[in-house]
Design a protein around this motif. Sequence first.
Motif, mmCIF file in Angstrom:
data_model
loop_
_atom_site.group_PDB
_atom_site.id
_atom_site.type_symbol
_atom_site.label_atom_id
_atom_site.label_comp_id
_atom_site.label_asym_id
_atom_site.label_seq_id
_atom_site.Cartn_x
_atom_site.Cartn_y
_atom_site.Cartn_z
ATOM 1 N N LYS A 281 16.833 1.008 -5.317
ATOM 2 C CA LYS A 281 17.142 -0.210 -4.570
ATOM 3 C C LYS A 281 15.954 -0.587 -3.690
ATOM 4 C CE LYS A 281 20.538 -2.834 -2.339
ATOM 5 N NZ LYS A 281 20.891 -3.988 -3.137
ATOM 6 N N HIS A 282 15.327 0.399 -3.055
ATOM 7 C CA HIS A 282 14.161 0.101 -2.214
ATOM 8 C C HIS A 282 12.892 0.379 -3.023
ATOM 9 C CE1 HIS A 282 11.954 -0.745 1.339
ATOM 10 N NE2 HIS A 282 11.586 0.485 1.550
ATOM 11 N N HIS A 283 12.519 1.605 -3.203
ATOM 12 C CA HIS A 283 11.504 2.011 -4.168
ATOM 13 C C HIS A 283 11.693 3.494 -4.450
ATOM 14 C CE1 HIS A 283 9.477 3.482 -0.636
ATOM 15 N NE2 HIS A 283 9.156 2.289 -0.208
ATOM 16 N N PRO A 284 11.034 4.021 -5.486
ATOM 17 C CA PRO A 284 11.373 5.376 -5.944
ATOM 18 C C PRO A 284 10.971 6.488 -4.975
ATOM 19 C CG PRO A 284 10.025 4.202 -7.570
ATOM 20 C CD PRO A 284 10.055 3.375 -6.355
ATOM 21 N N ILE B 208 12.802 6.536 5.098
ATOM 22 C CA ILE B 208 12.261 7.887 5.156
ATOM 23 C C ILE B 208 11.952 8.258 3.712
ATOM 24 C CG2 ILE B 208 12.807 10.307 5.689
ATOM 25 C CD1 ILE B 208 12.432 8.530 8.174
ATOM 26 N N ARG B 209 10.807 8.908 3.509
ATOM 27 C CA ARG B 209 10.368 9.153 2.140
ATOM 28 C C ARG B 209 10.756 10.554 1.686
ATOM 29 N NH1 ARG B 209 9.280 3.836 2.776
ATOM 30 N NH2 ARG B 209 7.540 3.514 4.186
ATOM 31 N N ILE B 210 10.713 10.693 0.375
ATOM 32 C CA ILE B 210 10.803 12.026 -0.202
ATOM 33 C C ILE B 210 9.457 12.697 0.062
ATOM 34 C CG2 ILE B 210 10.931 13.265 -2.384
ATOM 35 C CD1 ILE B 210 12.610 10.834 -3.426
ATOM 36 N N PRO C 137 0.817 -1.226 0.000
ATOM 37 C CA PRO C 137 0.000 0.000 0.000
ATOM 38 C C PRO C 137 0.848 1.272 0.000
ATOM 39 C CG PRO C 137 -0.509 -1.451 1.875
ATOM 40 C CD PRO C 137 0.803 -1.887 1.302
ATOM 41 N N GLN C 138 2.079 1.184 -0.506
ATOM 42 C CA GLN C 138 3.054 2.266 -0.367
ATOM 43 C C GLN C 138 2.473 3.658 -0.627
ATOM 44 O OE1 GLN C 138 6.036 1.922 0.877
ATOM 45 N NE2 GLN C 138 6.377 4.115 0.734
ATOM 46 N N LEU C 139 1.879 3.859 -1.802
ATOM 47 C CA LEU C 139 1.454 5.221 -2.141
ATOM 48 C C LEU C 139 0.288 5.665 -1.276
ATOM 49 C CD1 LEU C 139 1.946 4.948 -5.961
ATOM 50 C CD2 LEU C 139 3.262 6.320 -4.339
ATOM 51 N N PHE C 140 -0.597 4.729 -0.958
ATOM 52 C CA PHE C 140 -1.749 5.098 -0.129
ATOM 53 C C PHE C 140 -1.320 5.493 1.273
ATOM 54 C CE2 PHE C 140 -3.559 2.668 -3.541
ATOM 55 C CZ PHE C 140 -4.614 3.490 -3.911
ATOM 56 N N LYS C 141 -0.347 4.766 1.819
ATOM 57 C CA LYS C 141 0.038 5.128 3.182
ATOM 58 C C LYS C 141 0.741 6.477 3.189
ATOM 59 C CE LYS C 141 4.218 2.178 3.682
ATOM 60 N NZ LYS C 141 4.924 1.293 4.603
ATOM 61 N N GLN C 142 1.457 6.783 2.108
ATOM 62 C CA GLN C 142 2.082 8.105 2.050
ATOM 63 C C GLN C 142 1.011 9.191 1.920
ATOM 64 O OE1 GLN C 142 5.888 6.711 -0.515
ATOM 65 N NE2 GLN C 142 5.910 8.831 0.116
#
Length: 582
Positions: A443-446, A484-486, A196-201
Amino acid sequence: MYRTNTCGELRAAAKGQTVTLAGWVQKARKFGGMIFVDLRDRYGITQLVFNQEINAELCDRAAKLGREWVIQVTGVVEERSNKNPNLPTGDIEIIVSQLNVLNASETPPFTIEEETDGGDDLRMKYRYLDLRRANVRANLELRHRMAFATRSYLNDRRFMEIETPVLISSTPEGARDFVVPSRVHPGEFYALPQSPQLFKQLLMVSGFDRYFQIVKCFRDEDLRADRQPEFTQIDCEMSFVQQEDILSIFEGLTKHLFQIVKGIELPDFPRLSYADAMRLYGSDKPDTRFGMTFVEIKDLTEGKNFGVFDSAEYVGAICAPGCAAYTRKQLDELTDFVKRPQIGAKGLVYVRYEADGSLKSSVDKFYSPEDLQRWMDRAGAKPGDLLLVLCGETEKTQKQLSELRLEMGARLGLRDKNQFQCLWVVDFPLLEYDEELKRYFAKHHPFTSPKPEDIPLLDTDPGAVRANAYDLVINGSEVGGGSIRIHDSGLQKKMFQVLGFSEEQAQAQFGFLMNAFQYGAPPHGGIAFGLDRFVSIMAGLDSIRDCIAFPKNNSGKDMMIDAPSTIAQEQLDELHLSIRNV
Ligand code: ASP
């Protein structure tokens, strides 16, 4: 009332009570004028006794009971004369006075006891029967306890469980998507989430601050042993945090789970940089239950006319304690092991440090005892030890040496399932270069943020940029990972550029995210744990399949419901699909 008690709870203190139990006939045995039945339910097994002398008619009916029949019995609890110390209810038995058959059963295709005669395929086909076995059930109980304890730990820390959609469009996590055709939108497809990467962001942009979800994720990866196309993550995200905050909360969760499930108090987790992990273990998920870390000896091997080492970029060794007495055959086995195509080494050099202090190696022609002694000293070897040396291109050789290290660890019994070593691997590289496709991949995700001090390198030396990313490794398995995200749309745009997306592609795929970032995105970061793997490590299982109620087999099939399967032409038509070349 179907029952007064379960099959797992009666003890000697209940002597004389009249009880009613219900369950499955695991086994029935005739013994003189008596019939003994092991009655099973989820909670345990209780012995029933039918006595010819007390009630002949009842005993005749009991003689007809087959394995896995469902029955209800009423009787009096008696203390057994012949106690069974292996069974929690082993001090008692029930002298049955009433028998009610609730349902008969076909003879099951395999024995439903801890030790079973059923092969893998058969047990998968009849998974509902396999799940009746106490040891299989215990794995699911453990899984439930872990999920429950996770929810409670996170709830106590103000995390909210929020569901995110399952029918979405593609999220790039490095694997292929499973796609779902749309009937109402001809030619269009949903994708099942890889996470759910984008949704959680986006939930962080919405201000939820702390999110988690125990959630199914789907990755259409090539089949590898012990992969499931659908698997469960404990998925988490937090706002206004730095790496340290995340590591601290989730190290806490891990310790909490070990405490609750295994009663183990874990010490603080060591941290290892990716670079050190590769240098010392040749792996970004090192098994730290044992040492045998790498020693580099390239400088000590040079100039002795041994071309193989001289021309190698890297010469590395591990010291196997107490293995100097390995026989020719054992050493040949190890050589064959590293030469297997999956590992791909060209050969293996060894040096025996004999008990009397002398040194014998497979390269005695080139190296004097003094030369070899220097290698041994660097490796901290003692008489009785065996040095195993591989050489070649650095990264490849480190990976090969890592496999050899794990093999030696296993041979020496150093990978004990009841021992747990957790660590954080940090400072991963942000990008990975694909030689074939001549481009960088995340390496992890964009969405992973570079370390702020490395951002300028994005223009000059992208491969050297380190990420604010971390993995939780337990006993050589990656159990969790995150970053940690952009949160800045400019930097996110730049990242897509580095990854080779055109402006239009980035806009088409991730426009919504970059838009959202323009409306006050807080700094945020998160992590996801693989629940299946975590449970299987805790339970000491060889396969994650064993802690999944209805798993797919190693070729991605569900043998029980026969999935995947073909569908009818009408259904294909309705979905606007046609099948070619099958
Ligand atoms: N979505 C990531 C994964 O599935 C985890 C994370 O970055 O939180 O590996």
